[in-house]
Design a protein around this motif. Structure first.
Motif, PDB file in Angstrom:
ATOM      1  N   THR A 135       0.844  -1.196   0.000  1.00 22.23           N
ATOM      2  CA  THR A 135       0.000   0.000   0.000  1.00 22.23           C
ATOM      3  C   THR A 135       0.881   1.250   0.000  1.00 22.23           C
ATOM      4  OG1 THR A 135      -1.704  -1.197   1.191  1.00 22.23           O
ATOM      5  CG2 THR A 135      -1.813   1.221   1.267  1.00 22.23           C
ATOM      6  N   GLY A 136       0.583   2.156  -0.928  1.00 23.87           N
ATOM      7  CA  GLY A 136       1.303   3.423  -1.004  1.00 23.87           C
ATOM      8  C   GLY A 136       2.578   3.381  -1.816  1.00 23.87           C
ATOM      9  N   GLY A 137       2.939   2.229  -2.369  1.00 17.76           N
ATOM     10  CA  GLY A 137       4.170   2.116  -3.143  1.00 17.76           C
ATOM     11  C   GLY A 137       3.987   2.510  -4.600  1.00 17.76           C
ATOM     12  N   VAL A 154      -5.459  -4.436   3.336  1.00 14.96           N
ATOM     13  CA  VAL A 154      -5.332  -5.127   4.615  1.00 14.96           C
ATOM     14  C   VAL A 154      -4.153  -4.485   5.346  1.00 14.96           C
ATOM     15  CG1 VAL A 154      -4.938  -7.314   5.792  1.00 14.96           C
ATOM     16  CG2 VAL A 154      -6.240  -7.271   3.641  1.00 14.96           C
ATOM     17  N   PRO A 155      -4.423  -3.774   6.432  1.00 12.07           N
ATOM     18  CA  PRO A 155      -3.322  -3.156   7.190  1.00 12.07           C
ATOM     19  C   PRO A 155      -2.425  -4.229   7.811  1.00 12.07           C
ATOM     20  CG  PRO A 155      -5.459  -2.261   7.848  1.00 12.07           C
ATOM     21  CD  PRO A 155      -5.728  -3.449   6.985  1.00 12.07           C
ATOM     22  N   ASN A 156      -1.145  -3.902   7.937  1.00 14.32           N
ATOM     23  CA  ASN A 156      -0.178  -4.771   8.627  1.00 14.32           C
ATOM     24  C   ASN A 156      -0.168  -6.194   8.074  1.00 14.32           C
ATOM     25  OD1 ASN A 156       0.472  -2.600  10.343  1.00 14.32           O
ATOM     26  ND2 ASN A 156      -1.275  -3.109  11.638  1.00 14.32           N
ATOM     27  N   TYR A 157      -0.353  -6.330   6.787  1.00 15.71           N
ATOM     28  CA  TYR A 157      -0.463  -7.644   6.143  1.00 15.71           C
ATOM     29  C   TYR A 157       0.883  -8.366   6.052  1.00 15.71           C
ATOM     30  CZ  TYR A 157      -1.925 -11.037   2.546  1.00 15.71           C
ATOM     31  OH  TYR A 157      -2.221 -12.172   1.843  1.00 15.71           O
ATOM     32  N   ALA A 158       1.937  -7.621   5.817  1.00 15.77           N
ATOM     33  CA  ALA A 158       3.245  -8.228   5.573  1.00 15.77           C
ATOM     34  C   ALA A 158       4.336  -7.379   6.221  1.00 15.77           C
ATOM     35  CB  ALA A 158       3.487  -8.351   4.072  1.00 15.77           C
ATOM     36  N   THR A 168      -1.183  -4.064   2.600  1.00 17.98           N
ATOM     37  CA  THR A 168      -1.194  -4.634   1.263  1.00 17.98           C
ATOM     38  C   THR A 168      -2.502  -4.263   0.581  1.00 17.98           C
ATOM     39  OG1 THR A 168       0.238  -6.463   1.893  1.00 17.98           O
ATOM     40  CG2 THR A 168      -1.149  -6.796  -0.042  1.00 17.98           C
ATOM     41  N   THR A 169      -2.389  -3.782  -0.638  1.00 15.48           N
ATOM     42  CA  THR A 169      -3.554  -3.423  -1.444  1.00 15.48           C
ATOM     43  C   THR A 169      -3.790  -4.525  -2.472  1.00 15.48           C
ATOM     44  OG1 THR A 169      -3.076  -1.075  -1.184  1.00 15.48           O
ATOM     45  CG2 THR A 169      -4.557  -1.684  -2.976  1.00 15.48           C
ATOM     46  N   PHE A 170      -5.036  -4.962  -2.570  1.00 16.64           N
ATOM     47  CA  PHE A 170      -5.421  -5.999  -3.529  1.00 16.64           C
ATOM     48  C   PHE A 170      -6.098  -5.338  -4.727  1.00 16.64           C
ATOM     49  CE2 PHE A 170      -4.742  -8.205   0.354  1.00 16.64           C
ATOM     50  CZ  PHE A 170      -4.233  -9.425  -0.025  1.00 16.64           C
ATOM     51  N   PHE A 171      -5.767  -5.838  -5.909  1.00 18.08           N
ATOM     52  CA  PHE A 171      -6.321  -5.343  -7.160  1.00 18.08           C
ATOM     53  C   PHE A 171      -6.859  -6.515  -7.973  1.00 18.08           C
ATOM     54  CE2 PHE A 171      -3.341  -1.955  -6.239  1.00 18.08           C
ATOM     55  CZ  PHE A 171      -3.925  -0.813  -6.787  1.00 18.08           C
ATOM     56  N   CYS A 172      -7.816  -6.204  -8.851  1.00 16.17           N
ATOM     57  CA  CYS A 172      -8.275  -7.191  -9.830  1.00 16.17           C
ATOM     58  C   CYS A 172      -8.472  -6.496 -11.157  1.00 16.17           C
ATOM     59  CB  CYS A 172      -9.573  -7.866  -9.380  1.00 16.17           C
ATOM     60  SG  CYS A 172     -11.029  -6.815  -9.446  1.00 16.17           S
TER      61      CYS A 172
END
Length: 179
Positions: A135-137, A154-158, A168-172
């Motif tokens: 997220t934010g990259g 999802v905060p604090n995912y990795a 982590t940001t999820f995309f489709c």
């Protein structure tokens, strides 16, 4: 832009032959702070083992591996399409390990890799693609510009390679044969 850039899919034997060069790209990305499943320091042995496993997945038809190389044949970037999905998702694939060496960034390599992996997905009959990124990259902005739909965070995912937590940001992306 790198004018003499070639993006192509490699087979299992070629993937095995490129383990060292792909390990160089992975190590460079992790050293540069990319959260791509590995912590820093990343040993060459661990990076090579990862790419040998990818080559085995290519040989089994579970993955498509694309590379971006310059006129000298140096690998500047890579991306994978994870084709092996559950039985009820034959139309879907995951985009994974989009990696561009730091010396080749901001020159259109990632954009061309993304366009190529989408075309590869169409060739494989896939109509739904998913991926995740920090997220934010920079990659998050790249995917949004390429028409990917942000579906959640999802905060604090990795962990980042230095151990700091990251979201982590999820995309489709929905593909059609005519896209």
């Amino acid at each position: 832009m790198i004018e003499t850039l070639t993006i192509r899919r490699v087979g299992a034997n070629e993937a095995s032959a490129y383990v060292d060069a792909l390990a160089d790209v992975l190590i460079d990305c992790v050293e540069g702070g990319a959260s791509v499943s590995f912590m820093w320091p990343l040993s060459r042995d661990k990076a090579q083992a990862f790419w040998r496993n990818v080559a085995e997945g290519v040989a089994r038809g579970e993955r498509a591996l694309l590379i971006a190389e310059d006129a000298a044949g140096d690998i500047l970037g890579t991306v994978q399409l994870v084709l092996a999905q559950p039985e009820n998702q034959p139309h879907r694939a995951d985009v994974a390990k989009m990696l561009v060496h730091r010396r080749a960034r901001r020159k259109g390599v990632a954009q061309r890799l993304m366009a190529a992996i989408e075309e590869e997905a169409r060739t494989e009959g896939k109509t739904v693609l998913v991926l995740d990124t920090v997220t934010g990259g920079d990659a998050e902005r790249l995917y949004a510009r390429a028409g990917w739909q942000r579906v959640g965070v999802v905060p604090n995912y990795a962990l980042m390679p230095d151990g700091a937590l990251c979201g982590t940001t999820f995309f489709c992306k929905q593909l059609s044969a005519a896209d």
